[in-house]
Design an enzyme around this catalytic site. Structure first.
Site, mmCIF file in Angstrom:
data_model
loop_
_atom_site.group_PDB
_atom_site.id
_atom_site.type_symbol
_atom_site.label_atom_id
_atom_site.label_comp_id
_atom_site.label_asym_id
_atom_site.label_seq_id
_atom_site.Cartn_x
_atom_site.Cartn_y
_atom_site.Cartn_z
ATOM 1 C CB THR A 19 45.006 8.740 -28.129
ATOM 2 O OG1 THR A 19 43.698 9.331 -28.061
ATOM 3 C CG2 THR A 19 45.786 9.412 -29.246
ATOM 4 C CE LYS A 60 42.670 12.758 -29.391
ATOM 5 N NZ LYS A 60 42.568 11.766 -28.316
ATOM 6 C CE LYS A 97 49.077 8.447 -25.987
ATOM 7 N NZ LYS A 97 47.902 7.939 -25.263
#
Length: 296
Positions: free
Chosen positions: A95, A170, A245
């Site tokens: 990611t 995502k 994050k």
């Protein structure tokens, strides 16, 4: 059809994913900077490689699961691309930020490779169980080549669009998840202070207009959803540091795109506070402890 696959990055997610590729009949050459992680991969049937370049040499496909964009750019630019054969398929399941995903993909295509960005949803249990969801960005041809490999590691594989679209999907999904978890936690805290038992509030709201995944599948209070990390003192699951994050990636992407995301910005600030208080390794639903005034 059995393929020779290089797998680079064998952490909590990557280790289980590589093991499932072995179970599916692929020959997996694995590499990680951690000797312990590499040893676990070998126990699962992988062949140990001495470097990312060594793993990529002769591979039909290269799968990476790395911490951040700079790692992805370095591994592909400095090791994988110089070592891989022409036409090798690259699948980055990390990611990372959309811009880096698009840049590395363009470099790969220019060098004669096919590449997709395929970040995952589902967590460690899904990685081990082969039930991940993959959001895939790349060409139609790249997706067609990547799908059988991804299906060996997951149950849902969706083509989101061109290069970077997987990463976009995502971070948008996790932006929504982070904000909804905070709202769910706040609702349980307020309900308790107003005299409602957690189970009673759950029984009502899970069947009413306030219901959401953060409540019905991942309830932040112990009891109503036995499988949620709240019943294990918030151990395991999806670490708050990783949620932070992803929220940072979402806010940065929003700033670059000129999209207003005030809820995501506030969620990022709250998770930053929670991580700063010692909650980095705890499941992201544990943010309810901070809202209740308990220690992380």
């Amino acid at each position: 059809m059995m393929s020779r696959i290089a797998f680079i990055g064998l952490g909590n997610m990557g280790g289980g994913m590589a093991a499932n590729l072995v179970k599916a009949g692929h020959e997996v050459f694995a590499f990680d900077l951690s000797d312990a992680a590499l040893a676990r991969a070998v126990e699962a049937g992988c062949v140990a490689a001495g470097s990312a370049a060594e793993a990529a040499k002769g591979a039909d496909a290269v799968v990476t699961m790395l911490p951040a964009g700079q790692h992805v750019a370095a591994v592909y630019g400095e090791q994988v691309m110089p070592a891989a054969g022409a036409g090798t398929l690259f699948l980055d399941c990390s990611t990372i930020d959309v811009e880096t995903a698009r840049t590395v993909s363009a470099q790969a295509v220019e060098a004669g490779f096919e590449m997709v960005d395929a970040p995952v949803s589902g967590g460690i249990a899904a990685a081990n169980g082969g039930t991940l969801t993959f959001m895939v960005g790349g060409s139609a041809e790249g997706f067609a080549r990547a799908a059988p490999i991804l299906q060996a590691m997951g149950k849902v594989v969706v083509h989101a669009g061109g290069a970077g679209a997987g990463q976009a999907a995502k971070i948008c999904n996790n932006m929504l998840l982070g904000a909804s978890m905070i709202a769910t936690a706040e609702a349980f805290v307020l309900a308790r202070k107003l005299g409602l038992e957690a189970q009673t509030f759950f029984d009502i709201s899970s069947k009413a207009s306030g219901q959401c995944w953060s409540m019905t599948s991942y309830c932040p209070v112990p009891g109503p959803v036995p499988a949620s990390p709240a019943n294990r003192d918030y151990e395991g699951g999806f670490a708050s540091a990783l949620m932070l994050k992803d929220l940072k990636l979402a806010v940065e992407a929003a700033q670059a795109a000129g999209a207003p995301v005030p809820m995501a910005t506030q969620a990022e600030a709250l998770y930053q506070m929670f991580v700063g208080l010692g909650g980095a390794g705890r499941d992201f639903s544990a943010i309810i402890t901070m809202l209740e005034g308990r220690s992380a």
